[in-house]
Design an enzyme around this catalytic site. Structure first.
Site, PDB file in Angstrom:
ATOM      1  N   GLU A 139       3.996  11.063  -4.061  1.00 30.41           N
ATOM      2  CA  GLU A 139       4.189  10.200  -2.882  1.00 30.41           C
ATOM      3  C   GLU A 139       4.813  10.963  -1.729  1.00 30.41           C
ATOM      4  O   GLU A 139       5.755  11.740  -1.939  1.00 30.41           O
ATOM      5  CB  GLU A 139       5.072   9.014  -3.291  1.00 30.41           C
ATOM      6  CG  GLU A 139       4.701   7.726  -2.621  1.00 30.41           C
ATOM      7  CD  GLU A 139       3.294   7.260  -3.003  1.00 30.41           C
ATOM      8  OE1 GLU A 139       2.346   7.555  -2.255  1.00 30.41           O
ATOM      9  OE2 GLU A 139       3.170   6.607  -4.051  1.00 30.41           O
ATOM     10  N   HIS A 140       4.275  10.730  -0.552  1.00 28.18           N
ATOM     11  CA  HIS A 140       4.720  11.397   0.680  1.00 28.18           C
ATOM     12  C   HIS A 140       4.521  12.910   0.588  1.00 28.18           C
ATOM     13  O   HIS A 140       5.334  13.674   1.101  1.00 28.18           O
ATOM     14  CB  HIS A 140       6.176  11.021   1.018  1.00 28.18           C
ATOM     15  CG  HIS A 140       6.298   9.601   1.497  1.00 28.18           C
ATOM     16  ND1 HIS A 140       6.088   9.249   2.816  1.00 28.18           N
ATOM     17  CD2 HIS A 140       6.550   8.446   0.835  1.00 28.18           C
ATOM     18  CE1 HIS A 140       6.239   7.932   2.932  1.00 28.18           C
ATOM     19  NE2 HIS A 140       6.501   7.426   1.749  1.00 28.18           N
ATOM     20  N   SER A 151     -13.448 -11.693  10.992  1.00 23.34           N
ATOM     21  CA  SER A 151     -12.799 -11.592   9.682  1.00 23.34           C
ATOM     22  C   SER A 151     -12.565 -12.978   9.098  1.00 23.34           C
ATOM     23  O   SER A 151     -11.983 -13.850   9.754  1.00 23.34           O
ATOM     24  CB  SER A 151     -11.455 -10.871   9.826  1.00 23.34           C
ATOM     25  OG  SER A 151     -10.641 -11.183   8.709  1.00 23.34           O
ATOM     26  N   GLY A 197      -0.842  -4.959   4.368  1.00 23.51           N
ATOM     27  CA  GLY A 197       0.546  -4.478   4.351  1.00 23.51           C
ATOM     28  C   GLY A 197       1.154  -4.443   2.968  1.00 23.51           C
ATOM     29  O   GLY A 197       2.363  -4.551   2.812  1.00 23.51           O
ATOM     30  N   GLY A 246       0.684  -1.932   0.762  1.00 24.85           N
ATOM     31  CA  GLY A 246       0.792  -0.573   0.232  1.00 24.85           C
ATOM     32  C   GLY A 246      -0.413  -0.188  -0.615  1.00 24.85           C
ATOM     33  O   GLY A 246      -0.392   0.813  -1.319  1.00 24.85           O
ATOM     34  N   LEU A 247      -1.474  -1.008  -0.574  1.00 24.20           N
ATOM     35  CA  LEU A 247      -2.679  -0.683  -1.356  1.00 24.20           C
ATOM     36  C   LEU A 247      -3.789  -0.162  -0.443  1.00 24.20           C
ATOM     37  O   LEU A 247      -4.950  -0.097  -0.822  1.00 24.20           O
ATOM     38  CB  LEU A 247      -3.166  -1.919  -2.120  1.00 24.20           C
ATOM     39  CG  LEU A 247      -2.167  -2.520  -3.122  1.00 24.20           C
ATOM     40  CD1 LEU A 247      -2.739  -3.780  -3.769  1.00 24.20           C
ATOM     41  CD2 LEU A 247      -1.798  -1.512  -4.199  1.00 24.20           C
ATOM     42  N   SER A 262      -6.016  -0.858   5.157  1.00 20.40           N
ATOM     43  CA  SER A 262      -6.552  -0.313   6.407  1.00 20.40           C
ATOM     44  C   SER A 262      -7.471   0.888   6.148  1.00 20.40           C
ATOM     45  O   SER A 262      -8.535   0.989   6.770  1.00 20.40           O
ATOM     46  CB  SER A 262      -5.434   0.036   7.382  1.00 20.40           C
ATOM     47  OG  SER A 262      -4.504   0.860   6.764  1.00 20.40           O
ATOM     48  N   GLU A 314      -7.495   7.125  12.366  1.00 19.28           N
ATOM     49  CA  GLU A 314      -6.051   6.825  12.246  1.00 19.28           C
ATOM     50  C   GLU A 314      -5.223   7.701  13.180  1.00 19.28           C
ATOM     51  O   GLU A 314      -4.322   7.229  13.859  1.00 19.28           O
ATOM     52  CB  GLU A 314      -5.568   7.033  10.804  1.00 19.28           C
ATOM     53  CG  GLU A 314      -6.033   5.949   9.877  1.00 19.28           C
ATOM     54  CD  GLU A 314      -4.953   5.446   8.915  1.00 19.28           C
ATOM     55  OE1 GLU A 314      -3.763   5.701   9.140  1.00 19.28           O
ATOM     56  OE2 GLU A 314      -5.324   4.796   7.924  1.00 19.28           O
ATOM     57  N   ASP A 355      -5.071   8.378   1.568  1.00 20.58           N
ATOM     58  CA  ASP A 355      -5.647   7.039   1.381  1.00 20.58           C
ATOM     59  C   ASP A 355      -7.161   7.040   1.584  1.00 20.58           C
ATOM     60  O   ASP A 355      -7.918   6.496   0.771  1.00 20.58           O
ATOM     61  CB  ASP A 355      -5.003   6.046   2.352  1.00 20.58           C
ATOM     62  CG  ASP A 355      -3.507   5.951   2.152  1.00 20.58           C
ATOM     63  OD1 ASP A 355      -3.033   6.399   1.092  1.00 20.58           O
ATOM     64  OD2 ASP A 355      -2.823   5.443   3.048  1.00 20.58           O
TER      65      ASP A 355
HETATM   66  C1  GLA Z   1       0.784   5.918   3.347  1.00 20.30           C
HETATM   67  C2  GLA Z   1      -0.015   6.953   4.145  1.00 20.30           C
HETATM   68  C3  GLA Z   1      -0.514   8.078   3.245  1.00 20.30           C
HETATM   69  C4  GLA Z   1       0.631   8.663   2.409  1.00 20.30           C
HETATM   70  C5  GLA Z   1       1.429   7.558   1.721  1.00 20.30           C
HETATM   71  C6  GLA Z   1       2.679   8.077   1.024  1.00 20.30           C
HETATM   72  O1  GLA Z   1      -0.044   5.254   2.443  1.00 20.30           O
HETATM   73  O2  GLA Z   1      -1.123   6.350   4.784  1.00 20.30           O
HETATM   74  O3  GLA Z   1      -1.142   9.064   4.019  1.00 20.30           O
HETATM   75  O4  GLA Z   1       1.451   9.488   3.203  1.00 20.30           O
HETATM   76  O5  GLA Z   1       1.843   6.564   2.650  1.00 20.30           O
HETATM   77  O6  GLA Z   1       2.342   8.909  -0.035  1.00 20.30           O
END
Ligand code: GLA
Length: 384
Positions: free
Chosen positions: A30-31, A64, A119, A121-122, A125, A157, A169
């Site tokens: 992550e990140h 939508s 929103g 986290g899945l 977008s 993006e 993503d």
């Molecule tokens: C969001 C961002 C991704 C990634 C994650 C964290 O989903 O869109 O590019 O940085 O956070 O891992």
């Protein structure tokens, strides 16, 4: 009413087809994507769908079923505008394709319906961006390969929407393969599909039902903190990005970075990268308890060193462990959204019940626990 019927009602003609693209979870890493790292996401069986038809003029008209509103723009006049709300994600795809020299001969009618919560986290977008890029390429025979779809979606993006997000993503969705996770080097854009064969075990998605807040400001702050760390370390190591640094160098790094916050961010990145490699090895060996350990370590690092977790994600991660998960962690950017847990398949119902009640006792909120399959990338679902 199915999506074709809604399309007929809204646009007055039948769609030529229905396309869909999946959501994603990140198993670990992550990140790391914007730090040039290697990540391990997978696409899941929650979809965003679009019914589409070709218009006689050069307008893109989009509606939508989730928000019950629509927007239209002429291909020649596309410009990001807050009045377009979510439709900026759709129009941005056409803007980037045209800017990059692709020919889009006609406009489109597009009706969108999504089962990916916004929103959460899945990556709802990224799924929308990949979906629109893929279907436009298919309909107008632009010849985009999955990796090109990733690049177009990322440009939308970064260049059109002005977000500093990495490439994970878009790649995890556009390059997805059934029952596989994607070992993706975000710096070189090299990737390998790894079969996710966990026998009696499975990953489940835990929804905190707290929308992500502060995401873009805090996200951009983390990107900048990592850049600060990198600029200090570049003076001492021959590196292009933080993820190249081995975990054995942490003591030395502690001496080099005087700012405690920057050190903690760098520490997360370096240890998380190491966990991705360990996780991949544990997957090959089907070492379930090691996988669990690494998930928990990742969550702790995101909570304490990277500080992107928060009360609700911590509560649901803890609830999952109390309920008997082998391991659990937040997934995605953080600050609300979803977590994932590794559990024994036949234990799902009992697990779900325990998580829901523990989370409710801790937060007063209702969570969701969802079983998902690991699925493939964007596709034509039905054709007229
Ligand atoms: C969001 C961002 C991704 C990634 C994650 C964290 O989903 O869109 O590019 O940085 O956070 O891992």
């Amino acid at each position: 009413m199915n999506i074709e019927e809604s399309f007929l009602k809204y646009f007055g003609c039948a769609p030529l087809g229905v396309y869909r693209a999946p959501a994603r979870i990140n198993l670990i890493g992550e990140h790391l994507d914007y730090n040039g790292g290697t990540v391990l996401p997978a696409a899941i069986s929650l979809y965003i769908s679009a019914a589409v038809s070709i218009r006689d003029d050069s307008k893109i008209k989009v509606y939508s079923l989730n928000t019950n509103n629509g927007f239209e723009v002429d291909l020649e006049e596309i410009k990001k505008d807050s009045k377009y709300e979510w439709a900026n994600y759709v129009f941005g795809v056409f803007y980037i394709l045209l800017r990059d020299g692709y020919k889009i001969p006609k406009g489109l009618n597009i009706l969108i319906s999504s089962e990916i919560p916004l929103g959460s986290g899945l990556s709802s977008s990224a799924a929308l961006l990949v979906l629109i890029t893929h279907l436009t390429s298919e309909i107008f025979k632009l010849g985009l390969l999955p990796i090109d779809v990733v690049k177009v979606a990322k440009k939308v993006e970064n260049d059109y929407l002005g977000l500093k997000s990495g490439i994970m993503d878009q790649a995890s969705i556009a390059l997805a393969k059934e029952n596989c996770c994607l070992l993706l080097n975000c710096d070189k854009l090299e990737y390998k599909h790894i079969p996710l064969d966990l026998g009696d075990y499975t990953f489940v998605v835990l929804k905190t039902n707290v929308p992500r807040s502060l995401v873009s400001s805090k996200y951009n702050e983390r990107v900048e903190e990592c850049q600060k760390g990198l600029s200090v370390l570049k003076k001492h190591f021959d590196i292009n990005n933080l993820c190249e640094i081995e975990v054995s160098k942490l003591d030395k790094i502690r001496e080099l970075i005087s700012d405690d916050v920057i050190y903690s961010r760098v520490k997360h990145v370096i240890t998380e990268q190491n966990r991705v490699y360990e996780f991949t090895k544990a997957l090959e060996k089907k070492d379930i308890s090691k996988l669990g350990e690494l998930l928990n370590e990742s969550h702790l690092s995101l909570k304490e060193d990277y500080e992107v977790s928060g009360r609700y994600l911590d509560a649901i991660q803890e609830a999952a462990l109390n309920a008997g998960a082998i391991g659990a962690r937040m997934t995605g950017a953080g600050f609300g959204g979803c977590a994932i847990a590794l559990i024994k398949k036949d234990f799902f119902n009992e697990f779900k019940e325990r998580v829901l009640s523990d989370y409710y006792n801790k937060t007063g909120l209702h969570a969701d626990v969802v079983e998902v399959n690991i699925t493939s990338g964007p596709e034509l679902l039905r054709k007229r």
